[in-house]
Design a protein around this motif. Structure first.
Motif, PDB file in Angstrom:
ATOM      1  N   ASN A   6       0.825  -1.209   0.000  1.00 43.73           N
ATOM      2  CA  ASN A   6       0.000   0.000   0.000  1.00 43.73           C
ATOM      3  C   ASN A   6       0.861   1.261   0.000  1.00 43.73           C
ATOM      4  OD1 ASN A   6      -2.290  -1.545  -0.018  1.00 43.73           O
ATOM      5  ND2 ASN A   6      -2.596  -1.433   2.187  1.00 43.73           N
ATOM      6  N   ILE A   7       1.959   1.238   0.730  1.00 44.17           N
ATOM      7  CA  ILE A   7       2.874   2.382   0.741  1.00 44.17           C
ATOM      8  C   ILE A   7       3.478   2.576  -0.649  1.00 44.17           C
ATOM      9  CG2 ILE A   7       5.067   3.250   1.655  1.00 44.17           C
ATOM     10  CD1 ILE A   7       4.328   1.907   4.299  1.00 44.17           C
ATOM     11  N   PHE A   8       3.881   1.480  -1.292  1.00 42.90           N
ATOM     12  CA  PHE A   8       4.452   1.541  -2.633  1.00 42.90           C
ATOM     13  C   PHE A   8       3.439   2.114  -3.626  1.00 42.90           C
ATOM     14  CE2 PHE A   8       5.451  -0.669  -6.693  1.00 42.90           C
ATOM     15  CZ  PHE A   8       6.678  -0.085  -6.927  1.00 42.90           C
ATOM     16  N   LEU A   9       2.199   1.660  -3.560  1.00 44.43           N
ATOM     17  CA  LEU A   9       1.163   2.163  -4.471  1.00 44.43           C
ATOM     18  C   LEU A   9       0.827   3.623  -4.183  1.00 44.43           C
ATOM     19  CD1 LEU A   9      -1.199  -0.920  -4.714  1.00 44.43           C
ATOM     20  CD2 LEU A   9       0.408  -0.073  -6.421  1.00 44.43           C
ATOM     21  N   LEU A  10       0.798   4.010  -2.912  1.00 43.10           N
ATOM     22  CA  LEU A  10       0.547   5.412  -2.562  1.00 43.10           C
ATOM     23  C   LEU A  10       1.667   6.305  -3.096  1.00 43.10           C
ATOM     24  CD1 LEU A  10      -1.221   7.458  -1.016  1.00 43.10           C
ATOM     25  CD2 LEU A  10       0.233   7.017   0.965  1.00 43.10           C
ATOM     26  N   PHE A  11       2.897   5.865  -2.951  1.00 39.27           N
ATOM     27  CA  PHE A  11       4.037   6.620  -3.479  1.00 39.27           C
ATOM     28  C   PHE A  11       3.936   6.745  -4.998  1.00 39.27           C
ATOM     29  CE2 PHE A  11       8.489   6.906  -4.934  1.00 39.27           C
ATOM     30  CZ  PHE A  11       8.831   8.092  -4.295  1.00 39.27           C
ATOM     31  N   SER A  12       3.500   5.681  -5.656  1.00 45.55           N
ATOM     32  CA  SER A  12       3.339   5.709  -7.109  1.00 45.55           C
ATOM     33  C   SER A  12       2.259   6.703  -7.531  1.00 45.55           C
ATOM     34  CB  SER A  12       3.001   4.319  -7.632  1.00 45.55           C
ATOM     35  OG  SER A  12       4.060   3.439  -7.363  1.00 45.55           O
ATOM     36  N   ILE A  13       1.185   6.778  -6.783  1.00 50.69           N
ATOM     37  CA  ILE A  13       0.118   7.742  -7.080  1.00 50.69           C
ATOM     38  C   ILE A  13       0.622   9.164  -6.910  1.00 50.69           C
ATOM     39  CG2 ILE A  13      -2.115   8.602  -6.277  1.00 50.69           C
ATOM     40  CD1 ILE A  13      -2.837   5.649  -5.699  1.00 50.69           C
ATOM     41  N   VAL A  14       1.423   9.401  -5.878  1.00 49.39           N
ATOM     42  CA  VAL A  14       2.008  10.732  -5.674  1.00 49.39           C
ATOM     43  C   VAL A  14       2.917  11.095  -6.843  1.00 49.39           C
ATOM     44  CG1 VAL A  14       3.606  12.050  -4.210  1.00 49.39           C
ATOM     45  CG2 VAL A  14       1.806  10.682  -3.157  1.00 49.39           C
ATOM     46  N   ILE A  15       3.670  10.133  -7.338  1.00 48.20           N
ATOM     47  CA  ILE A  15       4.537  10.370  -8.504  1.00 48.20           C
ATOM     48  C   ILE A  15       3.703  10.745  -9.723  1.00 48.20           C
ATOM     49  CG2 ILE A  15       6.100   9.228 -10.137  1.00 48.20           C
ATOM     50  CD1 ILE A  15       7.470   9.986  -7.549  1.00 48.20           C
ATOM     51  N   LEU A  16       2.581  10.050  -9.928  1.00 47.74           N
ATOM     52  CA  LEU A  16       1.709  10.368 -11.065  1.00 47.74           C
ATOM     53  C   LEU A  16       1.142  11.782 -10.950  1.00 47.74           C
ATOM     54  CD1 LEU A  16      -0.214   7.006 -11.480  1.00 47.74           C
ATOM     55  CD2 LEU A  16       1.699   7.856 -12.825  1.00 47.74           C
ATOM     56  N   ILE A  17       0.757  12.173  -9.753  1.00 45.80           N
ATOM     57  CA  ILE A  17       0.222  13.528  -9.541  1.00 45.80           C
ATOM     58  C   ILE A  17       1.314  14.571  -9.777  1.00 45.80           C
ATOM     59  CG2 ILE A  17      -0.722  15.085  -7.788  1.00 45.80           C
ATOM     60  CD1 ILE A  17      -2.191  12.596  -6.637  1.00 45.80           C
ATOM     61  N   LEU A  18       2.515  14.312  -9.269  1.00 47.88           N
ATOM     62  CA  LEU A  18       3.621  15.242  -9.509  1.00 47.88           C
ATOM     63  C   LEU A  18       3.927  15.358 -11.002  1.00 47.88           C
ATOM     64  CD1 LEU A  18       6.164  14.417  -6.653  1.00 47.88           C
ATOM     65  CD2 LEU A  18       4.847  16.513  -6.961  1.00 47.88           C
ATOM     66  N   GLY A  19       3.818  14.254 -11.719  1.00 53.21           N
ATOM     67  CA  GLY A  19       4.034  14.288 -13.160  1.00 53.21           C
ATOM     68  C   GLY A  19       3.029  15.174 -13.865  1.00 53.21           C
ATOM     69  N   PHE A  20       1.801  15.179 -13.391  1.00 54.77           N
ATOM     70  CA  PHE A  20       0.767  16.002 -14.004  1.00 54.77           C
ATOM     71  C   PHE A  20       0.972  17.481 -13.687  1.00 54.77           C
ATOM     72  CE2 PHE A  20      -3.473  17.949 -14.117  1.00 54.77           C
ATOM     73  CZ  PHE A  20      -3.842  17.628 -15.414  1.00 54.77           C
ATOM     74  N   PHE A  21       1.324  17.801 -12.442  1.00 59.06           N
ATOM     75  CA  PHE A  21       1.420  19.199 -12.037  1.00 59.06           C
ATOM     76  C   PHE A  21       2.805  19.812 -12.219  1.00 59.06           C
ATOM     77  CE2 PHE A  21      -2.391  17.968  -9.589  1.00 59.06           C
ATOM     78  CZ  PHE A  21      -3.250  18.929 -10.105  1.00 59.06           C
ATOM     79  N   VAL A  22       3.875  19.015 -12.210  1.00 56.64           N
ATOM     80  CA  VAL A  22       5.223  19.575 -12.298  1.00 56.64           C
ATOM     81  C   VAL A  22       5.820  19.332 -13.683  1.00 56.64           C
ATOM     82  CG1 VAL A  22       7.536  19.566 -11.277  1.00 56.64           C
ATOM     83  CG2 VAL A  22       5.554  19.267  -9.807  1.00 56.64           C
ATOM     84  N   THR A  23       6.189  18.092 -13.954  1.00 52.29           N
ATOM     85  CA  THR A  23       6.790  17.757 -15.242  1.00 52.29           C
ATOM     86  C   THR A  23       6.599  16.271 -15.536  1.00 52.29           C
ATOM     87  OG1 THR A  23       8.811  17.766 -16.569  1.00 52.29           O
ATOM     88  CG2 THR A  23       9.071  17.399 -14.212  1.00 52.29           C
ATOM     89  N   PRO A  24       6.384  15.912 -16.797  1.00 48.49           N
ATOM     90  CA  PRO A  24       6.222  14.504 -17.141  1.00 48.49           C
ATOM     91  C   PRO A  24       7.493  13.676 -16.951  1.00 48.49           C
ATOM     92  CG  PRO A  24       5.475  15.896 -18.946  1.00 48.49           C
ATOM     93  CD  PRO A  24       6.109  16.782 -17.934  1.00 48.49           C
ATOM     94  N   GLY A  25       8.614  14.342 -16.730  1.00 49.25           N
ATOM     95  CA  GLY A  25       9.868  13.608 -16.520  1.00 49.25           C
ATOM     96  C   GLY A  25       9.894  12.817 -15.236  1.00 49.25           C
ATOM     97  N   ILE A  26       9.127  13.240 -14.242  1.00 45.64           N
ATOM     98  CA  ILE A  26       9.125  12.549 -12.948  1.00 45.64           C
ATOM     99  C   ILE A  26       8.586  11.125 -13.078  1.00 45.64           C
ATOM    100  CG2 ILE A  26       8.199  12.588 -10.597  1.00 45.64           C
ATOM    101  CD1 ILE A  26       8.325  15.662 -10.750  1.00 45.64           C
ATOM    102  N   PRO A  27       7.388  10.901 -13.643  1.00 48.37           N
ATOM    103  CA  PRO A  27       6.944   9.510 -13.776  1.00 48.37           C
ATOM    104  C   PRO A  27       7.777   8.701 -14.778  1.00 48.37           C
ATOM    105  CG  PRO A  27       5.301  10.976 -14.712  1.00 48.37           C
ATOM    106  CD  PRO A  27       6.332  11.824 -14.042  1.00 48.37           C
ATOM    107  N   PHE A  28       8.373   9.381 -15.761  1.00 54.51           N
ATOM    108  CA  PHE A  28       9.231   8.675 -16.714  1.00 54.51           C
ATOM    109  C   PHE A  28      10.457   8.102 -16.003  1.00 54.51           C
ATOM    110  CE2 PHE A  28      12.669   8.512 -19.842  1.00 54.51           C
ATOM    111  CZ  PHE A  28      12.092   7.678 -20.787  1.00 54.51           C
ATOM    112  N   VAL A  29      11.125   8.932 -15.218  1.00 53.00           N
ATOM    113  CA  VAL A  29      12.313   8.477 -14.483  1.00 53.00           C
ATOM    114  C   VAL A  29      11.921   7.411 -13.452  1.00 53.00           C
ATOM    115  CG1 VAL A  29      14.104   9.212 -12.852  1.00 53.00           C
ATOM    116  CG2 VAL A  29      13.594  10.604 -14.860  1.00 53.00           C
ATOM    117  N   TYR A  30      10.785   7.591 -12.797  1.00 50.97           N
ATOM    118  CA  TYR A  30      10.307   6.612 -11.817  1.00 50.97           C
ATOM    119  C   TYR A  30      10.014   5.270 -12.495  1.00 50.97           C
ATOM    120  CZ  TYR A  30       7.436   4.636  -8.057  1.00 50.97           C
ATOM    121  OH  TYR A  30       6.913   3.831  -7.086  1.00 50.97           O
ATOM    122  N   GLY A  31       9.396   5.296 -13.657  1.00 45.04           N
ATOM    123  CA  GLY A  31       9.111   4.059 -14.389  1.00 45.04           C
ATOM    124  C   GLY A  31      10.382   3.347 -14.808  1.00 45.04           C
TER     125      GLY A  31
END
Length: 107
Positions: A6-31
């Motif tokens: 659950n912590i891992f999935l919550l962190f992943s959701i936060v990464i997706l939100i940051l990608g939407f509001f900050v830059t698409p590079g964040i979820p790309f690097v995370y993936g």
């Protein structure tokens, strides 16, 4: 105690939100990082990985919960689901999400 999944999935959701509001590079690097960690966990290109070698010798998959328990407990039934598929989908999903965001924002 909070479930690690659950912590891992919550962190992943936060990464997706940051990608939407900050830059698409964040979820790309995370993936890419998730897929890189998964690749190294599974042995990478080499069978010399000591973790993979141990799991292959014992006949257990490296990413299941039973892989971290003693061998005698392996025949007691499944201890949990294999996370390999979930992590792979999450890694590729983040990369695809980042590509779509990139084209929507800058394309």
């Amino acid at each position: 105690m909070v479930n690690k999944r659950n912590i891992f999935l919550l962190f992943s959701i936060v990464i997706l939100i940051l990608g939407f509001f900050v830059t698409p590079g964040i979820p790309f690097v995370y993936g890419i990082a998730i897929l890189g960690l998964l690749w190294s966990e599974e042995g990478g290109m080499s069978y010399g990985n000591p973790h993979r070698k141990k799991m292959l010798e014992e006949g257990r998959p490296a990413l299941s919960i039973s892989a971290h328990s003693p061998i005698k407990d392996q025949n007691d039934g499944p201890k949990g689901q294999d996370n390999y598929t979930m992590i792979t989908l999450l890694g590729f999903g983040n990369i695809i999400y980042a590509a779509v965001l990139f084209f929507l924002m800058y394309g």
